[in-house]
Design a protein around this motif. Structure first.
Motif, PDB file in Angstrom:
ATOM      1  N   MET A   8      16.849 -30.304   3.120  1.00 38.94           N
ATOM      2  CA  MET A   8      17.057 -31.226   4.240  1.00 38.94           C
ATOM      3  C   MET A   8      17.232 -30.454   5.540  1.00 38.94           C
ATOM      4  N   HIS A   9      16.973 -31.146   6.650  1.00 37.76           N
ATOM      5  CA  HIS A   9      17.282 -30.581   7.968  1.00 37.76           C
ATOM      6  C   HIS A   9      18.784 -30.721   8.231  1.00 37.76           C
ATOM      7  N   HIS A  10      19.369 -29.739   8.907  1.00 36.03           N
ATOM      8  CA  HIS A  10      20.764 -29.862   9.342  1.00 36.03           C
ATOM      9  C   HIS A  10      20.856 -29.546  10.832  1.00 36.03           C
ATOM     10  N   PRO A  11      21.193 -30.536  11.665  1.00 36.86           N
ATOM     11  CA  PRO A  11      21.370 -30.271  13.097  1.00 36.86           C
ATOM     12  C   PRO A  11      22.800 -29.780  13.339  1.00 36.86           C
TER      13      PRO A  11
ATOM     14  N   HIS B 253      29.719 -28.192  13.320  1.00 33.08           N
ATOM     15  CA  HIS B 253      29.404 -29.016  12.148  1.00 33.08           C
ATOM     16  C   HIS B 253      27.977 -29.528  12.164  1.00 33.08           C
ATOM     17  N   CYS B 254      27.534 -29.966  10.988  1.00 34.56           N
ATOM     18  CA  CYS B 254      26.256 -30.653  10.889  1.00 34.56           C
ATOM     19  C   CYS B 254      26.428 -32.021  11.534  1.00 34.56           C
ATOM     20  N   HIS B 255      25.453 -32.417  12.386  1.00 34.87           N
ATOM     21  CA  HIS B 255      25.585 -33.710  13.053  1.00 34.87           C
ATOM     22  C   HIS B 255      24.990 -34.851  12.243  1.00 34.87           C
ATOM     23  N   ASN B 256      24.666 -34.576  10.974  1.00 31.74           N
ATOM     24  CA  ASN B 256      24.436 -35.679  10.047  1.00 31.74           C
ATOM     25  C   ASN B 256      25.839 -36.154   9.677  1.00 31.74           C
ATOM     26  N   LEU B 257      26.174 -37.375  10.087  1.00 27.81           N
ATOM     27  CA  LEU B 257      27.548 -37.861   9.965  1.00 27.81           C
ATOM     28  C   LEU B 257      28.069 -37.771   8.535  1.00 27.81           C
ATOM     29  N   TYR B 258      27.190 -38.088   7.575  1.00 28.17           N
ATOM     30  CA  TYR B 258      27.604 -38.101   6.168  1.00 28.17           C
ATOM     31  C   TYR B 258      27.766 -36.676   5.630  1.00 28.17           C
ATOM     32  N   HIS B 259      26.945 -35.757   6.136  1.00 26.17           N
ATOM     33  CA  HIS B 259      27.096 -34.354   5.728  1.00 26.17           C
ATOM     34  C   HIS B 259      28.400 -33.784   6.286  1.00 26.17           C
ATOM     35  N   MET B 260      28.677 -34.098   7.554  1.00 29.80           N
ATOM     36  CA  MET B 260      29.914 -33.599   8.161  1.00 29.80           C
ATOM     37  C   MET B 260      31.116 -34.112   7.381  1.00 29.80           C
TER      38      MET B 260
ATOM     39  N   GLY C  58      31.811 -32.386   4.057  1.00 30.93           N
ATOM     40  CA  GLY C  58      32.131 -30.966   3.943  1.00 30.93           C
ATOM     41  C   GLY C  58      31.435 -29.982   4.852  1.00 30.93           C
ATOM     42  N   MET C  59      30.285 -30.345   5.474  1.00 26.77           N
ATOM     43  CA  MET C  59      29.542 -29.338   6.231  1.00 26.77           C
ATOM     44  C   MET C  59      30.109 -29.237   7.652  1.00 26.77           C
ATOM     45  N   ALA C  60      31.292 -28.640   7.753  1.00 26.95           N
ATOM     46  CA  ALA C  60      31.974 -28.527   9.043  1.00 26.95           C
ATOM     47  C   ALA C  60      32.969 -27.378   8.994  1.00 26.95           C
TER      48      ALA C  60
HETATM   49 CU   LIG Z   1      23.451 -31.650   7.341  1.00 27.10          CU
END
Ligand SMILES: [Cu+2]
Length: 733
Positions: free
Chosen positions: A478-481, A528-535, A538-540
């Motif tokens: 996946m892409h992660h912004p 953090h990743c600006h995919n709200l659900y990823h953030m 845990g991706m933060a």
């Molecule tokens: Cu992400």
């Protein structure tokens, strides 16, 4: 972007112009200083000559009923009654005073995305500010130090998905070029489901929405696309196919509408400045104008770049771009934001609505071929192809021929972006290298940095005055912004000293990006990743300056209140019931971060003496491997079990354990997705103890009626009762 006296690049505590100049000089290359000295002196006089104006806004957050799809939804959040929230306009040098009042029933926060503000005005709860409680207000005050297009949004729970986002436009009196129409374009995604339910669904299965989106890789699909080898490779590496988005949205919006219009009196030769903001919670957008008309990109993340002409952008969440579109005739033009998974789009009509030139629709992405050229790790930014097809990446030859007649697109790539001013740091500054590996686990829907979630590892420590170089390695499909608060960072592309400045960078699947920043804003800042659900899962991280400590008050409030907010370690429940004519089964799962408890009951032929049950507690060391301990009940006996489970290459689930009765048990299972509605699950079990081993095998062929309901055939074989076949249903919840 213009910086006010370049003071923005310095610690906000340093107000003395002289000291600032000395510090600045020590950070810039010396030959530049010689050239720019008179310029600096002139700039430092500016604040003395111009009186800062106070610009006040009052923002009231309220729950509203909203209807986008024909269905009234009561979980929407608006500011001053509006979604998106009102545009906040400032002039360079203003003092912003923004009073935020919370009229909802839950705590909230507001973050000024991309705007350089003091750390204690940045918004996020506990790290930077206290939650704004229901009925309370908080007044943010900060000087406006630079120009550009930015935005603001809630940084609490999943409120951003519910409508809490709006644009910020900061200008100065010196226009870079003559502009006839200046428009803000806020793109977003909308779901009628409550975002917390969306998250709960993703926790059940990271691919939960694949069925709704009809983006469902399968064996038959792979054969039909001539991509069997890629499909097998995806299974073998356990990476799966390219994943463009997790959520199945009900609508995509520009300025709060599926179709909106602007500038009725557009004329040939007019210059339109479009301030694009991707305020989506988890959608990348392609942006095109008319029949793939060219436009100039003049700014990225609020910072001016050398103008570059393209016909397409792919924008990650949190990114902003300013475009200039020179109107080629007196007709109208569609600006279209197409979700990257091509499940929908939003349109803004510029000019004549009746005679608007529309954007050609994109082809549905092919889940088999996409991303396969990304399978190798690369540390170098890749050079973009000059021209790309409307759908990028590798495609089968037939597909290429099929669309050869369509207009070609020239998509913006980061390597084309060149800063207007040099951005290189002085070479003698201490350098701090930090490698961040971005990974995910779709089975438990956890997103990690260096293998750890935010709950497990909160801080990245940096030191004031050093150049911090982050190497961002995306190990997912996946892409992660990735968005950093409080700083602009240089993106090390092919532009050398003129590397562009971003606050949000798209890290493409299996790609690596390198960024660097001058640590000059002591405080604590979200990264953090600006995919709200990823953030959220845990991706933060919190980037914290060494020796900086939050005030006692914030730490205390965090201890008292943080528990009530969703965390990546929270418990989520899911389950499945199978009711077949020859077999019944109930599976219950409780998952929280790496911890999982599974409880299973099984009965054959509805005969009480065949009842089996087991309870296993697992700890996932990584995506694949978990030791387990628990109990099993069979043949009227209860025994303790101890072993492990492992997702082997080929996506085969292998489980092995010893029982306290001295039995060794192995279980294997695998699911084959035949087509999106037809699934085959096969499994086998062997028990070894004194005497002959006991074997059994079972298979379930299921036809998916809807998301959570399957009709199926259940087959079971064991030595005692031989072959049995039954019909029934399977329901997941
Ligand atoms: Cu992400």
């Amino acid at each position: 972007m213009k910086f006010k006296g370049f003071l923005a690049l310095l610690p906000s505590s340093l107000t003395s112009a002289t000291r600032a100049f000395v510090l600045q000089a020590s950070n810039m290359k010396s030959h530049l200083i010689a050239l720019l000295s008179p310029f600096f002196v002139a700039l430092f006089c500016l604040p003395i000559l111009t009186q800062a104006a106070e610009r006040r806004y009052e923002l009231t957050i309220e729950e509203v009923t909203w209807n986008i799809t024909g269905k009234d939804v009561d979980h929407a959040l608006a500011i001053n009654g509006s979604i998106p929230a009102p545009i906040l306009k400032f002039q360079l040098g203003d003092d912003a005073v923004i009073e935020v009042t919370n009229k909802t029933t839950e705590p909230t926060s507001v973050h000024w995305h991309g705007v350089l503000v003091p750390w204690n005005m940045d918004g996020p709860m506990f790290s930077n500010n206290q939650p704004i409680q229901p009925g309370e207000s908080f007044t943010f005050r900060f000087p406006i130090k630079h120009t550009g297009t930015y935005w603001y949004h809630s940084h609490t729970e999943l409120q951003e998905q519910r409508g809490l986002y709006g644009a910020i436009v900061i200008e100065d009196h010196h226009e870079r070029m003559k502009i006839d129409h200046d428009l803000v374009v806020v793109m977003s995604d909308w779901t009628d489901e409550r975002p917390m339910d969306v998250l709960a669904n993703l926790k059940k299965d990271g691919h939960y929405y694949a069925f709704k989106k009809k983006f469902f890789p399968s064996w038959v699909g792979a054969i039909r696309h001539g991509a069997v080898w890629n499909y097998i490779k995806g299974q073998w590496t356990r990476m799966g196919a390219m994943d463009l988005s997790d959520v199945g949205y009900d609508a995509f919006l520009i300025n709060g509408k599926k179709i909106s219009s602007s500038v009725a009196n557009l004329r040939k030769g007019d210059r339109v400045r479009l301030r694009l903001i991707n305020a989506g919670a988890s959608s990348y957008f392609y942006v095109n104008i008319g029949n793939l008309r060219p436009f100039q990109v003049i700014s990225k993340d609020g910072v001016d770049v050398m103008p570059v002409e393209v016909t397409e952008l792919l924008m990650g969440m949190g990114e902003t771009y300013d475009l200039v579109f020179e109107v080629p005739n007196d007709l109208g033009f569609e600006l279209r934001a197409t979700a990257q998974d091509v499940t929908g789009h939003a349109s803004l009509i510029l000019g004549d609505q009746e005679n608007a030139e529309s954007v050609p629709s994109k082809m549905k992405p092919n889940p088999y071929m996409m991303g396969m050229d990304h399978s190798a790790h690369t540390d170098m930014p890749t050079h973009p192809p000059e021209h790309q097809m409307p759908m990028d990446d590798q495609m089968p030859t037939e597909a290429v021929e099929e669309i050869a007649s369509m207009p070609m697109t020239k998509r913006l790539h980061y390597s084309m972006l060149r800063s207007v001013n040099p951005t290189a740091f002085e070479e003698n500054l201490p350098q701090h290298d930090i490698r961040l590996e971005l990974s995910g686990d779709m089975d438990r829907y956890l997103w990690t940095i260096n293998g750890k979630t935010f709950s497990e590892d909160k801080y990245i420590i940096i030191r004031e005055g050093e150049v911090v170089r982050f190497t961002l390695v995306n190990q997912t499909m996946m892409h992660h912004p990735m968005h950093l608060h409080g700083h602009f960072f240089r993106v090390l592309n092919e532009q050398g000293d003129y590397s562009p400045l971003f606050h949000t960078i798209d890290v493409a699947p299996m790609k690596t990006e390198t960024i660097e920043l001058l640590a000059n804003e002591p405080g604590i800042w979200f990264f953090h990743c600006h995919n709200l659900y990823h953030m959220k899962m845990g991706m933060a991280r919190w980037v914290k300056y060494e020796n900086f400590e939050r005030p006692e008050e914030l730490v205390r409030v965090e201890k008292e209140q943080a528990k009530q907010f969703t965390k990546d370690s929270d418990l989520f429940f899911s389950g499945k019931v199978d009711l077949y004519s020859n077999h019944a089964e109930l599976d219950l799962r409780l998952n929280g971060g790496r911890y999982e408890a599974d409880l299973t009951f099984e009965i054959d032929e509805y005969a009480a003496d065949t009842l089996e049950a087991d309870l296993a507690f697992k700890y996932y060391v990584d995506r694949y491997f978990a030791p387990l301990a628990g109990v099993e009940y069979r043949d009227d006996d209860i025994a303790g079990i101890l072993g492990a489970t492992y997702l082997a290459p080929g996506e085969i689930q292998m489980t092995g354990y010893m029982t306290t009765e001295g039995q060794a048990v192995i279980k294997l299972s695998k699911q084959f997705d035949i087509v999106d509605r037809l699934l085959l699950e096969v499994g086998g079990e062997g028990r070894f103890f004194t005497g002959e081993p006991e074997w059994e095998a079972e298979a379930e062929l299921k036809y998916r009626i809807r998301q959570n309901l399957d009709f199926g055939v259940f087959y079971k074989w064991d030595e005692e009762k031989d072959h049995r076949v039954g019909l029934g249903f399977s329901l997941s919840f």
